[in-house]
Design a protein around this motif. Sequence first.
Motif, PDB file in Angstrom:
ATOM      1  N   ARG A 111     -14.803 -39.852 -10.981  1.00  0.00           N
ATOM      2  CA  ARG A 111     -14.640 -40.834 -11.942  1.00  0.00           C
ATOM      3  C   ARG A 111     -14.024 -42.180 -11.737  1.00  0.00           C
ATOM      4  N   GLU A 112     -13.784 -42.964 -10.737  1.00  0.00           N
ATOM      5  CA  GLU A 112     -13.385 -44.096 -10.950  1.00  0.00           C
ATOM      6  C   GLU A 112     -14.947 -44.397 -10.279  1.00  0.00           C
ATOM      7  N   SER A 113     -15.855 -43.700 -10.667  1.00  0.00           N
ATOM      8  CA  SER A 113     -17.117 -44.816 -10.343  1.00  0.00           C
ATOM      9  C   SER A 113     -17.510 -44.670 -11.739  1.00  0.00           C
ATOM     10  N   VAL A 114     -17.623 -43.453 -12.300  1.00  0.00           N
ATOM     11  CA  VAL A 114     -18.275 -43.719 -13.529  1.00  0.00           C
ATOM     12  C   VAL A 114     -17.129 -44.780 -14.360  1.00  0.00           C
ATOM     13  N   THR A 115     -15.765 -44.414 -14.681  1.00  0.00           N
ATOM     14  CA  THR A 115     -14.946 -45.814 -14.940  1.00  0.00           C
ATOM     15  C   THR A 115     -14.840 -46.386 -15.092  1.00  0.00           C
ATOM     16  N   LEU A 116     -15.385 -47.437 -13.454  1.00  0.00           N
ATOM     17  CA  LEU A 116     -15.515 -48.881 -13.762  1.00  0.00           C
ATOM     18  C   LEU A 116     -16.611 -48.927 -13.859  1.00  0.00           C
ATOM     19  N   ALA A 117     -17.976 -48.424 -13.580  1.00  0.00           N
ATOM     20  CA  ALA A 117     -19.225 -48.601 -14.178  1.00  0.00           C
ATOM     21  C   ALA A 117     -19.498 -48.841 -15.941  1.00  0.00           C
ATOM     22  N   TYR A 118     -18.927 -47.398 -16.234  1.00  0.00           N
ATOM     23  CA  TYR A 118     -19.120 -47.443 -17.991  1.00  0.00           C
ATOM     24  C   TYR A 118     -18.762 -47.701 -18.834  1.00  0.00           C
ATOM     25  N   TYR A 119     -17.377 -47.860 -18.217  1.00  0.00           N
ATOM     26  CA  TYR A 119     -15.790 -48.392 -19.135  1.00  0.00           C
ATOM     27  C   TYR A 119     -15.325 -49.890 -18.518  1.00  0.00           C
ATOM     28  N   GLY A 120     -15.480 -49.583 -17.235  1.00  0.00           N
ATOM     29  CA  GLY A 120     -15.572 -51.598 -16.935  1.00  0.00           C
ATOM     30  C   GLY A 120     -16.633 -52.289 -16.707  1.00  0.00           C
ATOM     31  N   GLY A 121     -17.998 -51.673 -17.153  1.00  0.00           N
ATOM     32  CA  GLY A 121     -19.043 -52.188 -17.654  1.00  0.00           C
ATOM     33  C   GLY A 121     -19.559 -53.691 -16.305  1.00  0.00           C
ATOM     34  N   TYR A 122     -18.686 -52.753 -14.917  1.00  0.00           N
ATOM     35  CA  TYR A 122     -19.274 -53.250 -13.812  1.00  0.00           C
ATOM     36  C   TYR A 122     -21.165 -52.187 -13.173  1.00  0.00           C
ATOM     37  N   THR A 123     -21.870 -53.198 -12.373  1.00  0.00           N
ATOM     38  CA  THR A 123     -23.267 -52.420 -11.934  1.00  0.00           C
ATOM     39  C   THR A 123     -22.885 -51.709 -11.027  1.00  0.00           C
ATOM     40  N   TYR A 124     -24.245 -51.180 -10.445  1.00  0.00           N
ATOM     41  CA  TYR A 124     -23.690 -50.318  -9.549  1.00  0.00           C
ATOM     42  C   TYR A 124     -23.471 -51.448  -7.885  1.00  0.00           C
ATOM     43  N   SER A 125     -23.627 -51.844  -8.096  1.00  0.00           N
ATOM     44  CA  SER A 125     -22.863 -52.589  -7.156  1.00  0.00           C
ATOM     45  C   SER A 125     -22.300 -53.800  -6.986  1.00  0.00           C
ATOM     46  N   GLN A 126     -21.376 -53.973  -8.236  1.00  0.00           N
ATOM     47  CA  GLN A 126     -20.008 -54.402  -7.871  1.00  0.00           C
ATOM     48  C   GLN A 126     -19.102 -53.853  -7.668  1.00  0.00           C
TER      49      GLN A 126
ATOM     50  N   SER B 249     -15.509 -50.015  -1.991  1.00  0.00           N
ATOM     51  CA  SER B 249     -15.456 -50.295  -0.805  1.00  0.00           C
ATOM     52  C   SER B 249     -16.072 -49.404  -0.385  1.00  0.00           C
ATOM     53  N   SER B 250     -17.795 -48.982  -0.672  1.00  0.00           N
ATOM     54  CA  SER B 250     -18.028 -47.448  -0.338  1.00  0.00           C
ATOM     55  C   SER B 250     -19.437 -47.573  -0.243  1.00  0.00           C
ATOM     56  N   PRO B 251     -21.107 -47.920   0.374  1.00  0.00           N
ATOM     57  CA  PRO B 251     -22.193 -48.164  -0.095  1.00  0.00           C
ATOM     58  C   PRO B 251     -22.797 -47.876  -1.178  1.00  0.00           C
ATOM     59  N   LEU B 252     -23.832 -48.974  -1.179  1.00  0.00           N
ATOM     60  CA  LEU B 252     -24.262 -48.603  -3.131  1.00  0.00           C
ATOM     61  C   LEU B 252     -24.659 -47.029  -3.078  1.00  0.00           C
ATOM     62  N   GLY B 253     -25.860 -46.510  -1.966  1.00  0.00           N
ATOM     63  CA  GLY B 253     -26.433 -45.789  -2.140  1.00  0.00           C
ATOM     64  C   GLY B 253     -25.431 -44.424  -2.572  1.00  0.00           C
ATOM     65  N   THR B 254     -24.312 -44.471  -2.049  1.00  0.00           N
ATOM     66  CA  THR B 254     -23.144 -43.514  -2.604  1.00  0.00           C
ATOM     67  C   THR B 254     -22.371 -43.499  -3.791  1.00  0.00           C
ATOM     68  N   VAL B 255     -21.955 -44.735  -4.438  1.00  0.00           N
ATOM     69  CA  VAL B 255     -21.573 -44.829  -5.933  1.00  0.00           C
ATOM     70  C   VAL B 255     -22.861 -45.014  -6.376  1.00  0.00           C
ATOM     71  N   LYS B 256     -24.350 -44.573  -6.209  1.00  0.00           N
ATOM     72  CA  LYS B 256     -25.546 -44.303  -7.205  1.00  0.00           C
ATOM     73  C   LYS B 256     -25.337 -43.065  -7.248  1.00  0.00           C
ATOM     74  N   THR B 257     -25.035 -41.698  -5.925  1.00  0.00           N
ATOM     75  CA  THR B 257     -24.925 -40.591  -6.177  1.00  0.00           C
ATOM     76  C   THR B 257     -23.847 -40.252  -6.758  1.00  0.00           C
ATOM     77  N   ARG B 258     -22.481 -40.923  -6.574  1.00  0.00           N
ATOM     78  CA  ARG B 258     -21.619 -40.261  -7.029  1.00  0.00           C
ATOM     79  C   ARG B 258     -21.739 -40.519  -8.589  1.00  0.00           C
ATOM     80  N   LEU B 259     -22.214 -41.421  -9.269  1.00  0.00           N
ATOM     81  CA  LEU B 259     -22.297 -42.101 -10.704  1.00  0.00           C
ATOM     82  C   LEU B 259     -23.039 -41.034 -11.274  1.00  0.00           C
ATOM     83  N   ARG B 260     -24.755 -40.452 -10.619  1.00  0.00           N
ATOM     84  CA  ARG B 260     -25.252 -39.147 -10.994  1.00  0.00           C
ATOM     85  C   ARG B 260     -24.585 -38.411 -10.964  1.00  0.00           C
ATOM     86  N   ASP B 261     -23.827 -37.153  -9.796  1.00  0.00           N
ATOM     87  CA  ASP B 261     -23.314 -36.493 -10.451  1.00  0.00           C
ATOM     88  C   ASP B 261     -22.079 -36.458 -11.311  1.00  0.00           C
ATOM     89  N   GLY B 262     -21.526 -37.963 -10.706  1.00  0.00           N
ATOM     90  CA  GLY B 262     -20.645 -37.228 -12.229  1.00  0.00           C
ATOM     91  C   GLY B 262     -20.582 -36.986 -13.529  1.00  0.00           C
TER      92      GLY B 262
END
Length: 193
Positions: free
Chosen positions: A148-163, A169-182
Motif C-alpha cells: 500500500r505504501e509503495s502504490v500510494t507513493l508511486a500513483y498518488y504521490g507521483g514519485y518514480t520507482y527510485s524515489q 529506504s528499500s532496494p529498488l528491486g524490492t519496491v518494483k516487486t511490491r508495486l507489481r504485486d500490489g
Amino acid sequence: MLGRAGSRTASEEQATLEAQLHRVALGDRDAFDAVYEQLAGPVLGVARRVLRDPAQAEEVAQEVLVEIWRTASRFDAHRGSARAWALTMAHARAVDRVRSADASARREARAAELMVVPPFDEVVEAVEARLDRERVRRCLEGLTELQRESVTLAYYGGYTYSQVAHLLSSPLGTVKTRLRDGLARLRDCLGVG
C-alpha cells in the motif's frame, strides 16, 4: 418571321443586340444602356426562377449585367445568340448562388452538431466517482502495508520507482516487486482485466 409595322423581327432584334454587345465591348455606355434595357428583365426572370428569393435574384441579375459590361468582348455570335449567352450566364450564377447557400447551410448544420453537448448529469457523475473512489480505497486496504505504501507513493504521490525506494529506504528491486504485486492485487480486487 415577319413583324408588324414598326416592330422588329426576332432575328433583327438579335442582330441589333449582337451589334450593341460589340459596341459595349469597346466601352460604349449608350450601347450598354440599350443592352441593359433588352436583357435586364429576362436575366432577372431566370434568376428568380432558380433562386425564388427576390433580393438574391436581384443581386444575381446585377452581377450578371456587370459581367456583361466587363466581358462583352468574349461574346461569340458563332456559339449562340446574345440573349442565350446572357441567360446562360444568369442561370449559372443563380445555380452557383444556390449551391453556395446549400454548402453554407450544411457547414452551419455540422458546426451546430459539433456544439451539441451530450447530456451530463452532475449528480450521477459525482456518485459514480465517489463509488469508484470507495472501491479503490477498500481494495487498497486489502494490500499489505508495504504494498500500500509503495502504490500510494508511486500513483498518488507521483514519485518514480527510485524515489519510492529512497523514501521507504528499500532496494529498488524490492519496491518494483511490491508495486507489481500490489497492482496485480488491485486489478483482481477491482475486476479490471
